[in-house]
Each structure stands twice: as C-alpha cells, then as structure tokens.
Design an enzyme around this catalytic site. Structure first.
Site, short mmCIF file in Angstrom:
data_model
loop_
_atom_site.label_atom_id
_atom_site.label_comp_id
_atom_site.label_asym_id
_atom_site.label_seq_id
_atom_site.Cartn_x
_atom_site.Cartn_y
_atom_site.Cartn_z
CB SER A 188 27.41 18.66 10.52
OG SER A 188 28.23 17.64 11.07
CE1 TYR B 226 29.10 17.03 5.56
CE2 TYR B 226 29.98 17.11 7.80
CZ TYR B 226 28.92 16.90 6.94
OH TYR B 226 27.69 16.57 7.44
#
Length: 277
Positions: free
Chosen positions: A159, A172
């Site tokens: 990401s 995350y």
C-alpha cells in the site's frame, strides 16, 4: 459521483503470446477487487490459477468459470489467511493439482481505523496476521521449490501506507511497512536463484470496498459522496483519480514476464503521485 475511466483497456481476452503458460499462480484474497483482476490477468497470460478468499459462493463459482472459459485451469481454496495450518494445506493442494507454485501474489488484507489509545488489540492481531504474517507463511512454503526450479515471482500487494503513514491506521500502516521490509529480504535471499520479490504500493483503488467506504462516510458525516471523494479520499492524490484494479494487474503481469527479470526488492507506488509529496 466518480465513475471509472471507461477508456481503460480491460483484460478480457487472451493474448496470443501466453507468456506464463505452464506456470501456476496463487493469488490470496482474490475473490473480488484487486486480487480477482490480478488472477484474470495472469490466467489470460496462460497461468494456472489458485483463487483464495471469502465471498459469495455463486460469485466465486462464476469467477472460476470465467477463468476456465479462457482455456485456463483454475481452482479455489477457502483457506483462512490468519491460520498457518490452512495456508500450508492450500499450498500442498495447489502443488498436488498443478505440480508447483511458481508465482505467489500476497494480496489478502483487512483494515480497521481507530485512534491508537482505543484501537482494539484483537483488531491489531488480526490485521498483522492477515496483512503481514500470512505473506511470510506463504513465501516460506513456496521458496524452496522456487529455488530448486531456478525461477519464481513473489509480489506483495502492500500500500502507499507501506511508504508513508496516516493517523488512526496503526495496525495497517505497521503491517504494510512490514510487508515492504519482508519483500526486500525475500529479494536478497532469492537473487541468485532466479526469484524476484517486489511490493506494489497502491493508493486508493476503485473497488467495491472503496465504494462502500464512500457511502458509509457520506452517511456518517452528512456530506455528499462526491465531497467524500474530493475532500477526503483523493484530497492528497495529485491526479484526483482512483487507480483501477486492472492497472495493478498489468503491473503484476509485467513483473512476472521477462521485463521484470532484473526488478527485485522494490516498492512500486501506483498512487497517482500521492507519495511524491
């Protein structure tokens, strides 16, 4: 309301040059969104496919059918990526069916947003298990055979949050930074054995999950969906556009081909310039 760019070419036909013919690709979290687009791209290039993930049984059946309709070979595993024993069973089943796993795409992931002082420890554990530890377990299980065969491709879908941080996403961000680090280690260990390892770092990608996020935020904040897109999600994206799942898939396909032979250990942003700030 934002709509995907209709001019974007879709991966809906088999190329004449089946560059991945005879290879087998395992794509975790591939029953929808980015993972499914990757599975389709690799299938259309000739690879056998192992789908994995949760979802509607009919949709999964239709996805498998669409892959086999293209003269490909595909199977599905419901393995829970938070469970190492199920991960190992999935890979053994793939090897029994196809002979080997040549391409590993670690795409499975979950998200939870909360301030660190109220972040549930159980959510932290779940996110690290699925977003980070699962990639270790899958890579560990296929690495020996890739080394023996002198060829392998490991692509971790990280990401933009593997490169930069945002508030309220402690687990995350930690997991995605970890994925980038794991990728570099795999690249170094596989460098002389024909194994490449890279991380793709998407920004916001137009998927059903993002569509739902837009709807939920619009309702929660009492603003329009267009305002959520422009003022929240794409506020720091210079192109002011979502990436498409097919863009991620095309990059995976390139990395699996001859053009990717010398690309390894890299974190490759697909984020509309977000991390260029």
């Amino acid at each position: 309301m934002f709509a995907p760019d209709e001019t974007l070419p879709r991966l809906d036909k088999t190329p004449t040059d089946l560059v991945l013919s005879g290879k087998t690709a395992l794509v975790t979290g591939s029953t929808s969104g980015i993972g499914l687009a990757i599975a389709k791209a690799l299938s259309f290039a000739g690879a056998n496919i192992v789908l994995n993930g949760f979802g509607d049984k009919d949709q999964i059946r239709n996805s498998l059918q669409s892959l086999t309709d293209k003269d490909g070979r595909a199977t599905y595993s419901p393995a829970d990526m938070s469970r190492p024993d199920e991960i190992n069973d999935m890979i053994m089943e793939a090897k029994t069916m196809f002979g080997n796993v040549d391409i590993l795409i670690n795409n499975a992931g979950i998200q939870h947003v909360a301030p660190v002082e109220t972040f549930p420890p159980s959510k932290w554990d779940d996110i690290l298990a699925i977003n980070l530890s699962s990639a270790f377990h899958t890579s560990r299980a296929v690495f020996h055979d890739m080394r023996e065969n002198g060829w392998g491709r490991i692509i971790n879908i990280a990401s933009a949050h593997g490169l930069i941080a945002s508030p309220y996403k402690s687990a995350y961000v930690a997991a995605k930074h970890g994925i980038v680090g794991l990728t570099k280690v795999l690249a170094l260990e596989g460098a002389e054995a024909g194994i490449t390892a890279n991380a793709i770092c998407p920004g916001y990608v137009w998927t059903p999950l993002v569509e739902k996020q837009i709807q939920d935020q619009a309702e929660a904040h009492g603003i329009s969906e267009d305002e959520v897109i422009s003022s929240v999600l794409l506020k720091n994206t210079p192109t002011k556009k979502f990436a498409q799942p097919e863009e991620i898939a095309e990059l995976c396909l390139f990395l699996c081909g001859a053009g990717g032979n010398s690309i390894t250990g890299q974190a490759l942003p697909v984020d509309g310039g977000w991390t260029a700030h």
